[in-house]
Scaffold this motif. Sequence first.
Motif, mmCIF file in Angstrom:
data_model
loop_
_atom_site.group_PDB
_atom_site.id
_atom_site.type_symbol
_atom_site.label_atom_id
_atom_site.label_comp_id
_atom_site.label_asym_id
_atom_site.label_seq_id
_atom_site.Cartn_x
_atom_site.Cartn_y
_atom_site.Cartn_z
ATOM 1 N N MET A 1 22.559 11.342 24.199
ATOM 2 C CA MET A 1 22.376 11.523 26.159
ATOM 3 C C MET A 1 21.383 13.428 26.060
ATOM 4 N N LEU A 2 22.590 13.761 25.840
ATOM 5 C CA LEU A 2 22.190 15.427 26.572
ATOM 6 C C LEU A 2 21.357 15.830 25.498
ATOM 7 N N LYS A 3 20.685 15.584 24.037
ATOM 8 C CA LYS A 3 19.767 15.983 23.122
ATOM 9 C C LYS A 3 18.636 15.799 24.431
ATOM 10 N N LEU A 4 17.826 14.458 24.626
ATOM 11 C CA LEU A 4 17.574 13.527 25.922
ATOM 12 C C LEU A 4 17.326 14.209 26.924
ATOM 13 N N ILE A 5 17.685 14.528 27.873
ATOM 14 C CA ILE A 5 17.511 14.913 29.184
ATOM 15 C C ILE A 5 17.802 17.138 28.936
ATOM 16 N N GLU A 6 17.900 17.306 27.853
ATOM 17 C CA GLU A 6 17.662 18.959 27.004
ATOM 18 C C GLU A 6 16.610 18.692 26.807
ATOM 19 N N SER A 7 15.747 18.123 25.813
ATOM 20 C CA SER A 7 14.158 18.106 25.364
ATOM 21 C C SER A 7 13.416 19.194 25.963
ATOM 22 N N PRO A 8 12.613 19.946 25.373
ATOM 23 C CA PRO A 8 11.176 20.508 25.915
ATOM 24 C C PRO A 8 10.548 19.723 26.909
ATOM 25 N N ASN A 9 10.567 18.442 27.182
ATOM 26 C CA ASN A 9 9.672 18.021 27.663
ATOM 27 C C ASN A 9 10.694 17.530 28.934
ATOM 28 N N THR A 10 10.052 17.722 30.432
ATOM 29 C CA THR A 10 11.129 17.417 31.579
ATOM 30 C C THR A 10 11.598 15.926 31.867
ATOM 31 N N PRO A 11 12.362 15.120 31.078
ATOM 32 C CA PRO A 11 12.811 14.075 30.972
ATOM 33 C C PRO A 11 12.470 12.959 32.731
ATOM 34 N N ASP A 12 12.173 12.083 32.251
ATOM 35 C CA ASP A 12 11.955 10.699 34.129
ATOM 36 C C ASP A 12 12.774 11.362 34.793
ATOM 37 N N GLN A 13 12.975 11.682 35.820
ATOM 38 C CA GLN A 13 14.482 11.529 36.472
ATOM 39 C C GLN A 13 15.486 10.152 36.326
ATOM 40 N N ALA A 14 14.616 8.479 36.523
ATOM 41 C CA ALA A 14 15.103 7.930 36.021
ATOM 42 C C ALA A 14 16.485 7.915 35.489
ATOM 43 N N ILE A 15 15.485 8.504 34.537
ATOM 44 C CA ILE A 15 16.766 8.949 32.431
ATOM 45 C C ILE A 15 17.717 9.256 32.752
ATOM 46 N N ALA A 16 17.242 10.972 34.227
ATOM 47 C CA ALA A 16 18.385 11.678 34.103
ATOM 48 C C ALA A 16 19.475 10.672 34.807
ATOM 49 N N GLU A 17 19.072 10.135 35.913
ATOM 50 C CA GLU A 17 20.217 9.169 37.028
ATOM 51 C C GLU A 17 21.139 8.021 35.773
ATOM 52 N N ALA A 18 20.487 7.622 34.976
ATOM 53 C CA ALA A 18 21.156 6.576 34.005
ATOM 54 C C ALA A 18 22.267 7.151 33.311
ATOM 55 N N VAL A 19 21.571 8.267 32.614
ATOM 56 C CA VAL A 19 22.352 9.774 32.259
ATOM 57 C C VAL A 19 23.754 9.914 32.771
ATOM 58 N N VAL A 20 23.658 10.281 34.358
ATOM 59 C CA VAL A 20 25.274 10.182 34.543
ATOM 60 C C VAL A 20 25.616 8.986 34.807
ATOM 61 N N ALA A 21 24.933 8.278 35.356
ATOM 62 C CA ALA A 21 25.908 6.889 35.331
ATOM 63 C C ALA A 21 26.656 6.739 34.120
ATOM 64 N N ASN A 22 26.233 7.035 33.083
ATOM 65 C CA ASN A 22 27.223 6.824 31.797
ATOM 66 C C ASN A 22 27.857 7.587 31.767
ATOM 67 N N PHE A 23 27.447 9.412 32.322
ATOM 68 C CA PHE A 23 28.659 9.980 31.938
ATOM 69 C C PHE A 23 29.474 9.435 33.352
ATOM 70 N N LEU A 24 29.531 9.189 34.091
ATOM 71 C CA LEU A 24 30.645 8.252 35.186
ATOM 72 C C LEU A 24 31.723 7.731 34.262
ATOM 73 N N GLY A 25 30.943 6.058 33.857
ATOM 74 C CA GLY A 25 31.779 5.058 33.495
ATOM 75 C C GLY A 25 32.165 5.734 31.888
ATOM 76 N N LEU A 26 32.009 6.209 31.235
ATOM 77 C CA LEU A 26 32.537 6.997 29.917
ATOM 78 C C LEU A 26 33.701 7.833 30.495
ATOM 79 N N SER A 27 33.191 8.688 31.258
ATOM 80 C CA SER A 27 34.858 9.370 32.038
ATOM 81 C C SER A 27 35.937 9.374 32.295
ATOM 82 N N ALA A 28 35.810 7.669 32.959
ATOM 83 C CA ALA A 28 37.139 7.154 33.867
ATOM 84 C C ALA A 28 38.419 6.953 32.414
ATOM 85 N N LEU A 29 37.723 6.836 30.900
ATOM 86 C CA LEU A 29 38.700 6.509 30.091
ATOM 87 C C LEU A 29 39.083 8.161 29.859
ATOM 88 N N ASP A 30 40.523 8.313 29.551
ATOM 89 C CA ASP A 30 41.107 9.335 29.270
ATOM 90 C C ASP A 30 40.839 9.825 27.554
#
Length: 517
Positions: free
Chosen positions: A232-261
Amino acid sequence: MAKCHRNNIGSLILDRAPTTSSSTSGNHFRLWSTFSRSAFRRKIVDAVSCGGSSRYRHELREEDDEKSYVTVSEKSAAAPRAAKPNTIGAALNGATFEEKAKKSEKLCDLLNLAELEADVETKNKEEALELLKRVVSKLQAAAAARGDEELDGGVCQKKLAAASEVRLLAKEDSEARVTLAMLGAIPPLVSMIDDSRIADAQIASLYALLNLGIGNDANKAAIVKAGAVHKMLKLIESPNTPDQAIAEAVVANFLGLSALDSNKPIIGSSGAIIFLVKTLQNLDERSSSQAREDALRALYNLSIYQPNVSFILETELITFLMSALGDMEVSERILAILSNVVAAPEGRKAIGSVCDAFPVLVDVLNWTDSPGCQEKATYILMLMAHKGYGDRQAMIEAGIESSLLELTLLGSALAQKRASKILECLRVDKGKQVLDSTGSCGALSAPIYGTRGNGLDHEESDSMMSEERKAVKQLVQQSLQSNMKRIVKRANLPQDFVPSEHFKSLSVSSTSKSLPF
């Protein structure tokens, strides 16, 4: 009751073996061996029904007809004698032949219906499992496409279709999430995050992973273990500016995954905090309000794990959060993050170094009526007052006393306790300042009350304590008088309102600095 013997339930199950002269064990029994499983079940039902099943209805009806075939004279002669036995028999039987037959048929119908429903449910589960197997098989085949095959538009569409189908199946079905993960759906979805060349397939795979992790800790752990955070980090840090929808999907995944200790240290050390802070700050005004809210919640999850505080302090998050405290919609969550940060020594230092940090926190106590905001703000101030003398001076200069006095009257029970605790810390410093200004004892060190063995005799010590208490009491009364009108007006209390005994006791309570809450 007499009819039940006709069922011969003993002969249905067991058969008595003939005795012979050579037999040494007497009577023996052998299992009936000439009926099938279904026949056995029917015989048991017939036996339980005690003669009411349709199998014996004709025989029982003939028997009843034979008994009823008597002459009128016989009936008349037998009537006096049969009256009492018939009454007893009716009471024992409890039901007519037709009622027994209906009950027996109903029992059979219920058993058949339960068996039919079980068969239908089993069939449905088998069909659902076959469907999930086909979906995972297509997903794995699509994810395996590499190189020149990827240039084929049909392959891209297959990836998109397979990921979209998993996303849909896992959206609201918790059992499907478990089954899909067991069938191996997570690894191909993770591989499609950065392998696919079309944004729609990447977005579909990201949201499929998000849905698989909803309410399922095992799946959350499996997604991180498969390397999803790095991809996910590799995708959003790519030289080509990622699609905004992709960035929002990554943020949503970080929210869900970070709920687990167990995922918190992995995500926190991966560099995801920097990305989340950038999304929250929204410097280029491209992040949606939902993405910013998800980023704030994800940062809160990560701040719970204390080692992540150091990664948070490497960003400008604290300064940004302090400047955003006036926003009512996010203030409580911001204060929740600061409550986690302030527990670490470097976190307290970072908060105290922000320009106008204490006036901002004190202002929160003045304008908010939310119990949650008041409790969290007083928690932050309480820890900082307890740990640092310089912070207490900054609080006094920011005019915190009037706000704390108001909280002791109008705040929640927890806010009142914390406000009282801060006042106790500040009162010690105020007493020192008064004594220093009068020249009574400029070198007196804490604790102030009950200090002996400092070269003063008992009378001098009592006199000093008396002067100090008078000074502190005078300061509290002055602050109370200057703010009572505003407190009464805000609380809509009657003009002749009298402070409670709890409020009055603040000037004479203990000065312990322990934190019991």
